[in-house]
Design a protein around this motif. Sequence first.
Motif, PDB file in Angstrom:
ATOM      1  N   LEU A  81      25.774 -22.671  18.303  1.00  0.00           N
ATOM      2  CA  LEU A  81      26.186 -22.634  16.897  1.00  0.00           C
ATOM      3  C   LEU A  81      24.970 -22.701  15.964  1.00  0.00           C
ATOM      4  CD1 LEU A  81      28.344 -22.513  14.722  1.00  0.00           C
ATOM      5  CD2 LEU A  81      28.562 -25.006  14.872  1.00  0.00           C
ATOM      6  N   ALA A  82      24.013 -23.576  16.308  1.00  0.00           N
ATOM      7  CA  ALA A  82      22.808 -23.652  15.478  1.00  0.00           C
ATOM      8  C   ALA A  82      22.073 -22.305  15.483  1.00  0.00           C
ATOM      9  CB  ALA A  82      21.891 -24.770  15.980  1.00  0.00           C
ATOM     10  N   ALA A  92      19.729 -24.646  10.425  1.00  0.00           N
ATOM     11  CA  ALA A  92      20.559 -25.595  11.165  1.00  0.00           C
ATOM     12  C   ALA A  92      19.759 -26.217  12.294  1.00  0.00           C
ATOM     13  CB  ALA A  92      21.780 -24.888  11.738  1.00  0.00           C
ATOM     14  N   ARG A  93      20.109 -27.459  12.615  1.00  0.00           N
ATOM     15  CA  ARG A  93      19.540 -28.103  13.801  1.00  0.00           C
ATOM     16  C   ARG A  93      20.664 -28.793  14.544  1.00  0.00           C
ATOM     17  NH1 ARG A  93      14.383 -31.284  14.295  1.00  0.00           N
ATOM     18  NH2 ARG A  93      15.240 -32.805  12.819  1.00  0.00           N
ATOM     19  N   ASP A 123      18.316 -37.220   6.645  1.00  0.00           N
ATOM     20  CA  ASP A 123      17.020 -36.540   6.511  1.00  0.00           C
ATOM     21  C   ASP A 123      17.177 -35.032   6.619  1.00  0.00           C
ATOM     22  OD1 ASP A 123      15.868 -38.968   6.274  1.00  0.00           O
ATOM     23  OD2 ASP A 123      14.958 -39.021   8.288  1.00  0.00           O
ATOM     24  N   ASP A 124      17.961 -34.604   7.601  1.00  0.00           N
ATOM     25  CA  ASP A 124      18.147 -33.165   7.781  1.00  0.00           C
ATOM     26  C   ASP A 124      18.956 -32.555   6.642  1.00  0.00           C
ATOM     27  OD1 ASP A 124      16.937 -33.294  10.486  1.00  0.00           O
ATOM     28  OD2 ASP A 124      17.868 -31.301  10.635  1.00  0.00           O
ATOM     29  N   HIS A 129      19.624 -28.491   5.671  1.00  0.00           N
ATOM     30  CA  HIS A 129      20.052 -28.006   6.979  1.00  0.00           C
ATOM     31  C   HIS A 129      21.530 -28.269   7.193  1.00  0.00           C
ATOM     32  CE1 HIS A 129      15.789 -28.725   8.823  1.00  0.00           C
ATOM     33  NE2 HIS A 129      15.834 -27.679   8.029  1.00  0.00           N
ATOM     34  N   VAL A 130      22.156 -27.421   7.981  1.00  0.00           N
ATOM     35  CA  VAL A 130      23.452 -27.770   8.530  1.00  0.00           C
ATOM     36  C   VAL A 130      23.153 -28.625   9.757  1.00  0.00           C
ATOM     37  CG1 VAL A 130      25.523 -26.906   9.684  1.00  0.00           C
ATOM     38  CG2 VAL A 130      24.552 -25.638   7.745  1.00  0.00           C
ATOM     39  N   VAL A 131      23.815 -29.764   9.868  1.00  0.00           N
ATOM     40  CA  VAL A 131      23.583 -30.637  11.013  1.00  0.00           C
ATOM     41  C   VAL A 131      24.708 -30.424  12.021  1.00  0.00           C
ATOM     42  CG1 VAL A 131      23.426 -33.034  11.770  1.00  0.00           C
ATOM     43  CG2 VAL A 131      22.361 -32.327   9.616  1.00  0.00           C
TER      44      VAL A 131
END
Length: 401
Positions: A81-82, A92-93, A123-124, A129-131
Amino acid sequence: MALIVQKYGGTSVGDVDRIRNVAKRVLKTQAAGHQVVVVVSAMSGETNRLVDLANKISKDPDGREYDQLVSTGEQVTIALLALAIRDLGGQARSFLGHQVRITTDSAFSKARIKSIDASVIHDDLAKNHVVVVAGFQGIDPEGNITTLGRGGSDTTAVALAAALKADCEIYTDVDGVYTADPRVVPNAKKLDKISYEEMLELASLGAKVLQIRSVEMAMKYKVPLWVKTSFEEVEGTVVTTEDKDMEKIVVSGVSADKNEAKIAVRRLADRPGIASQLFESLAGANINVDMIIQNVSEDGFTDLTFTIPKTDLKNALRLAESVGKEIGAGKVESADNIAKVSIVGVGMRSHSGVAAKMFTTLAQEKINIQMISTSEIKISVVVDDKQADAAVKALHKAFIG
Ligand code: ASP
Ligand code: MG
Protein backbone atom coordinates in the motif's frame (compact mmCIF):
# COMPACT_ATOMS: atom_id res chain seq x y z
CA MET A 1 -7.97 19.51 9.52
CA ALA A 2 -9.10 16.27 11.04
CA LEU A 3 -7.08 13.21 11.74
CA ILE A 4 -8.73 10.04 10.42
CA VAL A 5 -7.80 6.42 10.94
CA GLN A 6 -9.00 4.24 8.07
CA LYS A 7 -8.89 0.47 8.23
CA TYR A 8 -9.12 -1.69 5.11
CA GLY A 9 -9.93 -5.37 5.49
CA GLY A 10 -8.59 -8.34 3.56
CA THR A 11 -10.97 -8.14 0.60
CA SER A 12 -10.23 -4.40 0.14
CA VAL A 13 -6.53 -5.26 -0.29
CA GLY A 14 -7.15 -8.66 -1.92
CA ASP A 15 -5.15 -7.96 -5.09
CA VAL A 16 -2.93 -5.34 -6.72
CA ASP A 17 -5.82 -3.43 -8.33
CA ARG A 18 -7.68 -3.27 -5.07
CA ILE A 19 -4.61 -2.03 -3.23
CA ARG A 20 -4.30 0.69 -5.86
CA ASN A 21 -7.96 1.55 -5.28
CA VAL A 22 -7.29 1.89 -1.54
CA ALA A 23 -4.28 4.10 -2.27
CA LYS A 24 -6.52 6.40 -4.35
CA ARG A 25 -9.11 6.63 -1.58
CA VAL A 26 -6.48 7.43 1.00
CA LEU A 27 -4.99 10.17 -1.17
CA LYS A 28 -8.46 11.57 -1.82
CA THR A 29 -9.05 11.80 1.93
CA GLN A 30 -5.71 13.51 2.34
CA ALA A 31 -6.44 15.92 -0.53
CA ALA A 32 -9.67 16.88 1.25
CA GLY A 33 -7.44 18.29 3.98
CA HIS A 34 -7.12 15.41 6.42
CA GLN A 35 -4.21 13.62 8.00
CA VAL A 36 -4.57 9.90 7.40
CA VAL A 37 -3.38 6.84 9.26
CA VAL A 38 -4.23 3.61 7.45
CA VAL A 39 -4.44 0.18 9.05
CA VAL A 40 -4.57 -2.84 6.77
CA SER A 41 -5.28 -6.53 7.12
CA ALA A 42 -3.52 -9.26 5.20
CA MET A 43 -4.78 -10.04 1.68
CA SER A 44 -7.98 -12.04 1.94
CA GLY A 45 -7.31 -15.72 2.54
CA GLU A 46 -3.70 -15.11 3.53
CA THR A 47 -4.08 -15.44 7.30
CA ASN A 48 -6.08 -18.66 6.80
CA ARG A 49 -3.29 -19.99 4.58
CA LEU A 50 -0.71 -19.26 7.27
CA VAL A 51 -2.85 -20.83 9.98
CA ASP A 52 -3.21 -23.95 7.82
CA LEU A 53 0.53 -24.15 7.34
CA ALA A 54 1.08 -24.00 11.10
CA ASN A 55 -1.47 -26.74 11.65
CA LYS A 56 0.12 -28.93 8.99
CA ILE A 57 3.53 -28.66 10.63
CA SER A 58 2.38 -29.11 14.19
CA LYS A 59 -0.61 -30.59 16.00
CA ASP A 60 -0.38 -28.01 18.75
CA PRO A 61 1.67 -25.07 17.44
CA ASP A 62 3.70 -23.12 19.97
CA GLY A 63 2.05 -19.75 20.64
CA ARG A 64 5.06 -17.56 20.04
CA GLU A 65 5.97 -19.19 16.73
CA TYR A 66 2.33 -19.21 15.63
CA ASP A 67 2.10 -15.42 16.07
CA GLN A 68 5.48 -14.91 14.46
CA LEU A 69 4.06 -16.72 11.42
CA VAL A 70 0.48 -15.46 11.14
CA SER A 71 1.47 -11.81 11.63
CA THR A 72 3.44 -11.83 8.37
CA GLY A 73 0.44 -11.36 6.06
CA GLU A 74 0.11 -7.73 7.14
CA GLN A 75 3.77 -6.97 6.47
CA VAL A 76 3.09 -7.62 2.79
CA THR A 77 0.02 -5.38 2.51
CA ILE A 78 1.44 -2.38 4.40
CA ALA A 79 4.48 -2.28 2.13
CA LEU A 80 2.40 -2.76 -1.03
CA LEU A 81 0.00 0.00 0.00
CA ALA A 82 2.83 2.41 0.82
CA LEU A 83 4.36 1.63 -2.58
CA ALA A 84 1.01 2.17 -4.32
CA ILE A 85 0.56 5.56 -2.61
CA ARG A 86 4.07 6.63 -3.58
CA ASP A 87 3.50 5.40 -7.11
CA LEU A 88 0.49 7.74 -7.35
CA GLY A 89 2.68 10.64 -6.30
CA GLY A 90 1.85 10.60 -2.59
CA GLN A 91 4.10 10.25 0.43
CA ALA A 92 3.74 7.23 2.66
CA ARG A 93 5.68 5.07 5.08
CA SER A 94 4.64 1.71 6.44
CA PHE A 95 5.15 0.42 9.99
CA LEU A 96 4.89 -2.92 11.71
CA GLY A 97 3.19 -2.98 15.09
CA HIS A 98 6.43 -2.85 17.05
CA GLN A 99 7.72 0.07 14.97
CA VAL A 100 4.93 2.25 16.37
CA ARG A 101 5.29 0.53 19.74
CA ILE A 102 1.96 -1.18 19.94
CA THR A 103 2.68 -3.07 23.14
CA THR A 104 0.46 -5.92 24.26
CA ASP A 105 0.32 -8.55 26.96
CA SER A 106 1.82 -11.97 26.18
CA ALA A 107 -1.38 -13.92 25.49
CA PHE A 108 -0.30 -15.21 22.08
CA SER A 109 -3.02 -15.26 19.40
CA LYS A 110 -5.36 -13.21 21.61
CA ALA A 111 -3.13 -10.49 22.99
CA ARG A 112 -4.54 -7.25 24.37
CA ILE A 113 -3.11 -3.84 23.51
CA LYS A 114 -1.60 -2.09 26.54
CA SER A 115 -0.18 1.06 25.03
CA ILE A 116 0.78 2.83 21.83
CA ASP A 117 3.49 5.42 21.41
CA ALA A 118 1.84 7.96 19.11
CA SER A 119 4.96 10.11 18.77
CA VAL A 120 6.40 8.19 15.81
CA ILE A 121 3.11 8.56 13.97
CA HIS A 122 2.82 12.27 14.76
CA ASP A 123 6.32 12.88 13.40
CA ASP A 124 5.44 11.28 10.09
CA LEU A 125 2.05 12.98 9.86
CA ALA A 126 3.76 16.32 10.44
CA LYS A 127 5.81 15.64 7.30
CA ASN A 128 2.53 15.13 5.41
CA HIS A 129 3.06 11.39 5.07
CA VAL A 130 0.31 8.86 5.03
CA VAL A 131 1.13 6.49 7.88
CA VAL A 132 0.38 2.85 7.06
CA VAL A 133 0.27 0.50 10.06
CA ALA A 134 0.03 -3.29 10.11
CA GLY A 135 -3.16 -4.46 11.77
CA PHE A 136 -3.55 -7.47 14.05
CA GLN A 137 -0.09 -7.33 15.65
CA GLY A 138 1.90 -5.93 18.52
CA ILE A 139 4.87 -6.71 20.69
CA ASP A 140 4.94 -7.95 24.29
CA PRO A 141 7.24 -6.62 27.04
CA GLU A 142 9.81 -9.35 26.23
CA GLY A 143 9.96 -8.30 22.58
CA ASN A 144 7.93 -11.21 21.19
CA ILE A 145 5.55 -10.53 18.31
CA THR A 146 1.93 -11.08 19.33
CA THR A 147 -1.37 -11.12 17.45
CA LEU A 148 -4.72 -9.79 18.61
CA GLY A 149 -7.08 -12.59 17.57
CA ARG A 150 -8.80 -13.11 14.23
CA GLY A 151 -10.23 -9.88 12.90
CA GLY A 152 -7.81 -8.01 15.14
CA SER A 153 -6.98 -5.28 12.63
CA ASP A 154 -10.24 -3.58 13.62
CA THR A 155 -8.90 -3.34 17.14
CA THR A 156 -5.57 -1.95 15.94
CA ALA A 157 -7.48 0.77 14.09
CA VAL A 158 -9.64 1.74 17.05
CA ALA A 159 -6.68 1.68 19.44
CA LEU A 160 -4.80 4.03 17.12
CA ALA A 161 -7.85 6.29 16.79
CA ALA A 162 -8.15 6.41 20.58
CA ALA A 163 -4.43 7.15 21.03
CA LEU A 164 -4.48 9.84 18.32
CA LYS A 165 -7.95 11.20 19.24
CA ALA A 166 -9.13 10.56 15.70
CA ASP A 167 -12.31 9.28 14.05
CA CYS A 168 -12.20 5.73 12.84
CA GLU A 169 -13.52 4.36 9.54
CA ILE A 170 -13.60 0.61 9.00
CA TYR A 171 -13.76 -0.33 5.32
CA THR A 172 -15.03 -3.83 4.75
CA ASP A 173 -16.83 -5.88 2.14
CA VAL A 174 -20.27 -5.03 3.52
CA ASP A 175 -21.50 -1.44 3.33
CA GLY A 176 -22.72 -1.18 6.91
CA VAL A 177 -24.35 -2.98 9.81
CA TYR A 178 -27.59 -4.77 8.91
CA THR A 179 -30.59 -5.89 10.97
CA ALA A 180 -29.60 -9.48 10.09
CA ASP A 181 -27.19 -11.28 7.78
CA PRO A 182 -28.54 -10.36 4.30
CA ARG A 183 -27.54 -13.79 3.01
CA VAL A 184 -30.04 -15.31 5.42
CA VAL A 185 -32.63 -12.52 5.45
CA PRO A 186 -32.70 -10.91 2.00
CA ASN A 187 -34.81 -7.94 3.15
CA ALA A 188 -32.53 -7.10 6.10
CA LYS A 189 -32.09 -3.33 6.39
CA LYS A 190 -28.95 -1.29 6.77
CA LEU A 191 -28.86 0.70 10.03
CA ASP A 192 -27.78 4.38 9.89
CA LYS A 193 -26.55 4.18 13.43
CA ILE A 194 -26.33 1.70 16.27
CA SER A 195 -25.21 2.05 19.88
CA TYR A 196 -21.89 0.65 21.11
CA GLU A 197 -23.78 -1.68 23.45
CA GLU A 198 -25.97 -3.12 20.71
CA MET A 199 -23.00 -3.53 18.40
CA LEU A 200 -21.11 -5.25 21.19
CA GLU A 201 -23.90 -7.75 21.58
CA LEU A 202 -24.21 -8.22 17.83
CA ALA A 203 -20.46 -8.58 17.38
CA SER A 204 -20.21 -11.10 20.18
CA LEU A 205 -23.24 -12.85 18.75
CA GLY A 206 -21.41 -13.58 15.57
CA ALA A 207 -22.31 -10.65 13.32
CA LYS A 208 -18.80 -10.73 11.96
CA VAL A 209 -18.62 -7.12 10.80
CA LEU A 210 -16.35 -5.91 13.59
CA GLN A 211 -14.06 -7.65 16.04
CA ILE A 212 -15.67 -7.44 19.46
CA ARG A 213 -12.61 -5.96 21.14
CA SER A 214 -12.62 -3.08 18.70
CA VAL A 215 -16.16 -2.18 19.75
CA GLU A 216 -15.28 -2.48 23.46
CA MET A 217 -12.38 -0.16 22.94
CA ALA A 218 -14.40 2.31 20.86
CA MET A 219 -17.01 2.41 23.62
CA LYS A 220 -14.43 2.92 26.34
CA TYR A 221 -12.72 5.80 24.56
CA LYS A 222 -15.88 7.10 22.80
CA VAL A 223 -14.36 6.74 19.35
CA PRO A 224 -17.06 7.14 16.66
CA LEU A 225 -16.74 4.07 14.50
CA TRP A 226 -17.89 4.11 10.88
CA VAL A 227 -18.50 0.88 9.01
CA LYS A 228 -18.26 1.47 5.25
CA THR A 229 -17.36 -0.30 2.04
CA SER A 230 -14.36 0.55 -0.10
CA PHE A 231 -16.12 -0.60 -3.25
CA GLU A 232 -18.85 2.05 -3.50
CA GLU A 233 -19.51 5.62 -2.40
CA VAL A 234 -22.39 5.00 0.02
CA GLU A 235 -23.09 6.09 3.59
CA GLY A 236 -22.26 3.37 6.06
CA THR A 237 -23.36 2.79 9.64
CA VAL A 238 -21.95 4.72 12.57
CA VAL A 239 -21.48 2.95 15.88
CA THR A 240 -21.85 5.58 18.56
CA THR A 241 -23.28 6.61 21.94
CA GLU A 242 -26.91 5.66 22.57
CA ASP A 243 -29.57 8.31 21.87
CA LYS A 244 -33.35 8.78 22.21
CA ASP A 245 -34.20 7.52 18.68
CA MET A 246 -32.49 4.22 19.36
CA GLU A 247 -34.67 3.55 22.42
CA LYS A 248 -37.83 3.56 20.30
CA ILE A 249 -36.71 0.50 18.40
CA VAL A 250 -37.31 -2.71 20.37
CA VAL A 251 -35.15 -5.03 18.29
CA SER A 252 -32.40 -3.58 16.12
CA GLY A 253 -30.79 -6.84 15.07
CA VAL A 254 -31.18 -10.61 14.91
CA SER A 255 -28.09 -12.76 14.73
CA ALA A 256 -26.88 -16.33 14.82
CA ASP A 257 -23.56 -17.58 16.12
CA LYS A 258 -22.50 -21.04 15.02
CA ASN A 259 -19.07 -20.88 16.59
CA GLU A 260 -19.93 -22.11 20.05
CA ALA A 261 -20.19 -25.53 21.64
CA LYS A 262 -21.88 -26.50 24.87
CA ILE A 263 -20.74 -28.57 27.83
CA ALA A 264 -23.05 -29.91 30.52
CA VAL A 265 -21.72 -31.14 33.88
CA ARG A 266 -24.31 -33.31 35.62
CA ARG A 267 -24.99 -33.91 39.31
CA LEU A 268 -22.78 -31.32 40.90
CA ALA A 269 -22.96 -31.00 44.68
CA ASP A 270 -24.89 -27.85 45.61
CA ARG A 271 -22.33 -26.19 47.87
CA PRO A 272 -20.02 -23.16 47.81
CA GLY A 273 -16.88 -23.37 45.69
CA ILE A 274 -18.00 -25.84 43.02
CA ALA A 275 -18.69 -23.36 40.22
CA SER A 276 -15.59 -21.45 41.26
CA GLN A 277 -13.35 -24.49 40.85
CA LEU A 278 -14.74 -25.32 37.42
CA PHE A 279 -14.64 -21.83 35.96
CA GLU A 280 -11.29 -20.91 37.52
CA SER A 281 -9.77 -23.83 35.70
CA LEU A 282 -11.29 -22.68 32.37
CA ALA A 283 -10.18 -19.10 33.02
CA GLY A 284 -6.68 -20.36 33.77
CA ALA A 285 -6.60 -21.85 30.28
CA ASN A 286 -7.76 -18.53 28.76
CA ILE A 287 -11.08 -20.04 27.66
CA ASN A 288 -13.87 -17.52 27.22
CA VAL A 289 -17.08 -18.87 28.69
CA ASP A 290 -20.21 -17.29 27.27
CA MET A 291 -23.61 -18.54 28.49
CA ILE A 292 -23.72 -20.22 31.91
CA ILE A 293 -26.87 -21.88 33.16
CA GLN A 294 -27.35 -23.58 36.50
CA ASN A 295 -30.69 -24.80 37.70
CA VAL A 296 -32.08 -24.72 41.23
CA SER A 297 -30.84 -27.89 42.95
CA GLU A 298 -32.84 -31.00 43.71
CA ASP A 299 -31.74 -33.40 46.50
CA GLY A 300 -28.58 -31.32 46.93
CA PHE A 301 -27.45 -31.75 43.32
CA THR A 302 -27.62 -29.50 40.31
CA ASP A 303 -26.59 -29.40 36.63
CA LEU A 304 -24.40 -26.76 35.05
CA THR A 305 -24.39 -26.05 31.33
CA PHE A 306 -22.19 -23.52 29.59
CA THR A 307 -21.01 -22.52 26.14
CA ILE A 308 -17.49 -21.85 24.90
CA PRO A 309 -15.91 -21.24 21.47
CA LYS A 310 -15.93 -24.42 19.37
CA THR A 311 -12.18 -24.09 18.95
CA ASP A 312 -11.75 -24.45 22.72
CA LEU A 313 -14.07 -27.44 23.08
CA LYS A 314 -11.41 -30.16 23.33
CA ASN A 315 -9.46 -28.24 25.92
CA ALA A 316 -12.53 -27.22 27.92
CA LEU A 317 -13.91 -30.74 27.91
CA ARG A 318 -10.65 -32.12 29.26
CA LEU A 319 -10.63 -29.54 32.06
CA ALA A 320 -14.33 -30.04 32.89
CA GLU A 321 -13.79 -33.78 33.09
CA SER A 322 -10.78 -33.49 35.34
CA VAL A 323 -12.42 -30.94 37.68
CA GLY A 324 -15.61 -33.03 37.55
CA LYS A 325 -13.69 -36.04 38.81
CA GLU A 326 -12.06 -34.06 41.63
CA ILE A 327 -15.36 -32.74 42.93
CA GLY A 328 -17.29 -35.95 42.41
CA ALA A 329 -19.63 -34.69 39.69
CA GLY A 330 -21.64 -36.95 37.40
CA LYS A 331 -21.41 -37.21 33.61
CA VAL A 332 -19.83 -34.51 31.47
CA GLU A 333 -21.56 -34.15 28.10
CA SER A 334 -20.85 -31.92 25.13
CA ALA A 335 -22.31 -30.95 21.75
CA ASP A 336 -21.01 -28.75 18.98
CA ASN A 337 -23.99 -28.87 16.63
CA ILE A 338 -25.55 -25.84 18.24
CA ALA A 339 -26.20 -22.22 17.32
CA LYS A 340 -26.94 -19.25 19.50
CA VAL A 341 -29.69 -17.09 18.06
CA SER A 342 -30.26 -13.67 19.58
CA ILE A 343 -32.35 -10.56 19.34
CA VAL A 344 -30.76 -7.29 20.44
CA GLY A 345 -32.08 -3.79 21.08
CA VAL A 346 -31.74 -1.02 23.65
CA GLY A 347 -35.52 -0.54 23.37
CA MET A 348 -35.98 -3.85 25.21
CA ARG A 349 -35.24 -2.07 28.48
CA SER A 350 -38.56 -0.26 28.28
CA HIS A 351 -40.77 -2.79 26.45
CA SER A 352 -42.36 -5.88 27.98
CA GLY A 353 -43.41 -9.17 26.38
CA VAL A 354 -40.35 -9.36 24.14
CA ALA A 355 -39.19 -12.76 25.43
CA ALA A 356 -42.70 -14.22 25.20
CA LYS A 357 -43.01 -13.08 21.60
CA MET A 358 -39.60 -14.56 20.78
CA PHE A 359 -40.44 -17.97 22.26
CA THR A 360 -43.87 -18.05 20.58
CA THR A 361 -42.31 -17.23 17.22
CA LEU A 362 -39.85 -20.11 17.61
CA ALA A 363 -42.60 -22.48 18.79
CA GLN A 364 -44.62 -21.71 15.67
CA GLU A 365 -41.60 -22.78 13.62
CA LYS A 366 -41.30 -25.96 15.75
CA ILE A 367 -37.83 -24.95 16.86
CA ASN A 368 -36.79 -26.43 20.19
CA ILE A 369 -34.98 -24.13 22.64
CA GLN A 370 -32.07 -25.84 24.45
CA MET A 371 -30.81 -22.94 26.56
CA ILE A 372 -31.97 -19.39 27.25
CA SER A 373 -30.07 -16.40 28.56
CA THR A 374 -30.90 -12.72 28.74
CA SER A 375 -29.34 -9.36 29.44
CA GLU A 376 -30.98 -5.94 29.58
CA ILE A 377 -30.77 -5.50 25.83
CA LYS A 378 -30.55 -9.06 24.51
CA ILE A 379 -32.29 -12.42 24.56
CA SER A 380 -30.34 -15.44 23.34
CA VAL A 381 -31.41 -19.01 22.78
CA VAL A 382 -29.38 -22.05 21.87
CA VAL A 383 -30.96 -24.19 19.15
CA ASP A 384 -29.88 -27.00 16.85
CA ASP A 385 -27.54 -25.45 14.27
CA LYS A 386 -29.61 -26.82 11.39
CA GLN A 387 -32.50 -24.62 12.55
CA ALA A 388 -30.50 -21.43 13.04
CA ASP A 389 -31.34 -19.81 9.71
CA ALA A 390 -35.03 -20.60 10.05
CA ALA A 391 -35.00 -19.08 13.53
CA VAL A 392 -33.29 -15.89 12.32
CA LYS A 393 -35.75 -15.52 9.42
CA ALA A 394 -38.80 -15.99 11.63
CA LEU A 395 -37.56 -13.63 14.35
CA HIS A 396 -36.60 -10.95 11.85
CA LYS A 397 -40.09 -11.15 10.32
CA ALA A 398 -41.76 -11.00 13.73
CA PHE A 399 -39.76 -8.10 15.17
CA ILE A 400 -38.37 -6.08 12.27
CA GLY A 401 -40.41 -6.95 9.19
N1 ASP B 1 -5.49 -10.84 9.04
C1 ASP B 1 -6.09 -11.10 10.32
C2 ASP B 1 -7.24 -12.09 10.16
O1 ASP B 1 -7.52 -12.55 9.07
C3 ASP B 1 -6.55 -9.86 11.01
C4 ASP B 1 -7.65 -9.12 10.31
O2 ASP B 1 -7.92 -9.34 9.14
O3 ASP B 1 -8.28 -8.28 10.93
O4 ASP B 1 -7.87 -12.44 11.13
MG1 MG C 1 -12.48 -8.26 9.57
